[in-house]
Each structure stands twice: as structure tokens, then as C-alpha cells.
Design a protein around this motif. Structure first.
Motif, PDB file in Angstrom:
ATOM      1  N   ILE A 142      -1.767 166.631  36.765  1.00  0.00           N
ATOM      2  CA  ILE A 142      -0.311 166.555  36.672  1.00  0.00           C
ATOM      3  C   ILE A 142       0.210 167.923  37.061  1.00  0.00           C
ATOM      4  N   CYS A 143       0.954 167.943  38.154  1.00  0.00           N
ATOM      5  CA  CYS A 143       1.543 169.177  38.682  1.00  0.00           C
ATOM      6  C   CYS A 143       3.034 168.952  38.874  1.00  0.00           C
ATOM      7  N   ASP A 144       3.840 169.856  38.361  1.00  0.00           N
ATOM      8  CA  ASP A 144       5.287 169.775  38.548  1.00  0.00           C
ATOM      9  C   ASP A 144       5.829 168.409  38.096  1.00  0.00           C
ATOM     10  N   ASN A 145       5.320 167.938  36.946  1.00  0.00           N
ATOM     11  CA  ASN A 145       5.712 166.640  36.379  1.00  0.00           C
ATOM     12  C   ASN A 145       5.510 165.474  37.349  1.00  0.00           C
ATOM     13  N   GLN A 146       4.442 165.553  38.119  1.00  0.00           N
ATOM     14  CA  GLN A 146       4.070 164.462  39.025  1.00  0.00           C
ATOM     15  C   GLN A 146       2.589 164.159  38.794  1.00  0.00           C
ATOM     16  N   PHE A 147       2.248 162.889  38.662  1.00  0.00           N
ATOM     17  CA  PHE A 147       0.875 162.466  38.386  1.00  0.00           C
ATOM     18  C   PHE A 147       0.155 162.167  39.696  1.00  0.00           C
ATOM     19  N   PHE A 148      -0.958 162.846  39.921  1.00  0.00           N
ATOM     20  CA  PHE A 148      -1.799 162.664  41.101  1.00  0.00           C
ATOM     21  C   PHE A 148      -3.173 162.196  40.648  1.00  0.00           C
ATOM     22  N   VAL A 149      -3.704 161.156  41.292  1.00  0.00           N
ATOM     23  CA  VAL A 149      -5.009 160.608  40.928  1.00  0.00           C
ATOM     24  C   VAL A 149      -5.937 160.732  42.135  1.00  0.00           C
ATOM     25  N   LYS A 150      -7.185 161.126  41.872  1.00  0.00           N
ATOM     26  CA  LYS A 150      -8.170 161.261  42.947  1.00  0.00           C
ATOM     27  C   LYS A 150      -8.289 159.963  43.727  1.00  0.00           C
ATOM     28  N   LYS A 151      -8.439 160.102  45.044  1.00  0.00           N
ATOM     29  CA  LYS A 151      -8.567 158.929  45.904  1.00  0.00           C
ATOM     30  C   LYS A 151      -9.967 158.348  45.804  1.00  0.00           C
ATOM     31  N   THR A 152     -10.015 157.041  45.597  1.00  0.00           N
ATOM     32  CA  THR A 152     -11.273 156.295  45.627  1.00  0.00           C
ATOM     33  C   THR A 152     -11.023 154.996  46.383  1.00  0.00           C
ATOM     34  N   GLU A 153     -12.094 154.384  46.875  1.00  0.00           N
ATOM     35  CA  GLU A 153     -11.953 153.089  47.552  1.00  0.00           C
ATOM     36  C   GLU A 153     -11.459 152.030  46.577  1.00  0.00           C
ATOM     37  N   ALA A 154     -11.996 152.035  45.369  1.00  0.00           N
ATOM     38  CA  ALA A 154     -11.598 151.041  44.368  1.00  0.00           C
ATOM     39  C   ALA A 154     -10.121 151.180  44.016  1.00  0.00           C
ATOM     40  N   GLY A 156       1.373 156.136  47.705  1.00  0.00           N
ATOM     41  CA  GLY A 156       1.424 157.184  48.709  1.00  0.00           C
ATOM     42  C   GLY A 156       0.377 158.244  48.421  1.00  0.00           C
ATOM     43  N   GLU A 157       0.195 159.132  49.388  1.00  0.00           N
ATOM     44  CA  GLU A 157      -0.782 160.209  49.230  1.00  0.00           C
ATOM     45  C   GLU A 157      -0.099 161.556  49.420  1.00  0.00           C
ATOM     46  N   ALA A 158      -0.571 162.537  48.666  1.00  0.00           N
ATOM     47  CA  ALA A 158      -0.075 163.902  48.799  1.00  0.00           C
ATOM     48  C   ALA A 158      -1.079 164.840  48.136  1.00  0.00           C
ATOM     49  N   ALA A 159      -1.057 166.085  48.542  1.00  0.00           N
ATOM     50  CA  ALA A 159      -1.894 167.105  47.891  1.00  0.00           C
ATOM     51  C   ALA A 159      -1.117 167.651  46.697  1.00  0.00           C
ATOM     52  N   PRO A 160      -1.744 167.685  45.527  1.00  0.00           N
ATOM     53  CA  PRO A 160      -1.024 168.163  44.342  1.00  0.00           C
ATOM     54  C   PRO A 160      -0.691 169.658  44.391  1.00  0.00           C
ATOM     55  N   TYR A 161      -1.437 170.410  45.166  1.00  0.00           N
ATOM     56  CA  TYR A 161      -1.188 171.844  45.309  1.00  0.00           C
ATOM     57  C   TYR A 161      -1.779 172.282  46.645  1.00  0.00           C
ATOM     58  N   THR A 162      -1.389 173.431  47.109  1.00  0.00           N
ATOM     59  CA  THR A 162      -1.844 173.949  48.394  1.00  0.00           C
ATOM     60  C   THR A 162      -3.363 174.051  48.424  1.00  0.00           C
ATOM     61  N   GLY A 163      -3.969 173.499  49.453  1.00  0.00           N
ATOM     62  CA  GLY A 163      -5.414 173.555  49.616  1.00  0.00           C
ATOM     63  C   GLY A 163      -6.166 172.403  48.976  1.00  0.00           C
ATOM     64  N   ALA A 164      -5.468 171.541  48.240  1.00  0.00           N
ATOM     65  CA  ALA A 164      -6.128 170.406  47.581  1.00  0.00           C
ATOM     66  C   ALA A 164      -6.293 169.249  48.556  1.00  0.00           C
ATOM     67  N   LYS A 165      -7.308 168.424  48.306  1.00  0.00           N
ATOM     68  CA  LYS A 165      -7.480 167.191  49.067  1.00  0.00           C
ATOM     69  C   LYS A 165      -6.346 166.237  48.690  1.00  0.00           C
ATOM     70  N   PRO A 166      -5.976 165.322  49.598  1.00  0.00           N
ATOM     71  CA  PRO A 166      -4.941 164.348  49.241  1.00  0.00           C
ATOM     72  C   PRO A 166      -5.375 163.488  48.054  1.00  0.00           C
ATOM     73  N   HIS A 167      -4.438 163.209  47.201  1.00  0.00           N
ATOM     74  CA  HIS A 167      -4.614 162.346  46.034  1.00  0.00           C
ATOM     75  C   HIS A 167      -3.613 161.204  46.151  1.00  0.00           C
ATOM     76  N   PHE A 168      -3.810 160.157  45.347  1.00  0.00           N
ATOM     77  CA  PHE A 168      -2.767 159.146  45.219  1.00  0.00           C
ATOM     78  C   PHE A 168      -1.641 159.766  44.402  1.00  0.00           C
TER      79      PHE A 168
END
Length: 109
Positions: free
Chosen positions: A45-57, A66-78
């Protein structure tokens, strides 16, 4: 881009909404929060936004997230816009957790 620290009430709300997925915990990290399910880091949880690691399931269960990086340099998350549907969130988090590898044991000093 300016980031504000996440609000503890928001973190607790998200964790409560996904609590049916397993043993949900959170840990403060670098001013933000890591979210764990059964001991595995499943998101942040960054800046009051919930990001979950991307998985096929997770992607198969919720293809519209949607997808976005929670912080600079991070892999995209849901990027989770709403955690209001507890049943869906529990299935999504459980599927994500089940697909992620177990945490590596910490080396003793």
C-alpha cells in the motif's frame, strides 16, 4: 511525483476486507506498508493505493484490473481501485498467494 505516506486506517480497512483469504498482516516499510498473506508478501500500500503482485491466477480471476508500479523502479502490480467486494477480494488474494513462492528462510547471523 510527490508521494504521501499511507493512512493507517486505510491499511487496516484493506487488510480487513481481504482477511478471508488467509492470515493477513501488514508491516510498515519505508513509510508505506507491505501486505502479507500467510507470510508471503502479496502486495503493498503506497500513497493510500493498494497494489497486488501480478500472477497468472490473479489475472485470470480479475482481468480488468489495471497495472502500475507502486513506486519508482518496481515491477508492475495490479492496481486495486476497490476492495469493497470481500468475496472477490478474498478469492483474488488467495489465488495470488497460492501462486507466489514461499519466502526464503532468513540466514542466522
Amino acid at each position: 511525483m510527490i508521494f504521501l505516506a499511507s493512512n493507517l486506517e486505510f491499511v487496516e480497512y484493506v487488510c480487513d476486507q481481504i482477511s478471508a483469504a488467509g492470515d493477513i498482516t501488514y508491516k510498515k516499510m519505508f513509510g508505506e506498508y507491505g501486505v502479507y498473506c500467510d507470510g508471503k508478501v502479496i502486495g503493498v500500500i503506497c500513497d493510500n493505493q493498494f497494489f497486488v503482485k501480478k500472477t497468472e491466477a490473479g489475472g485470470a480471476l480479475c482481468p480488468d484490473y489495471g497495472e502500475a508500479a507502486p513506486y519508482t523502479g518496481a515491477k508492475p502490480h495490479f492496481m486495486i481501485d476497490s476492495v469493497d467486494n470481500q468475496e472477490l477480494m478474498a478469492r483474488f488474494i488467495r489465488a495470488t498467494c497460492d501462486e507466489l513462492p514461499a519466502p526464503k528462510p532468513k540466514k542466522k547471523k
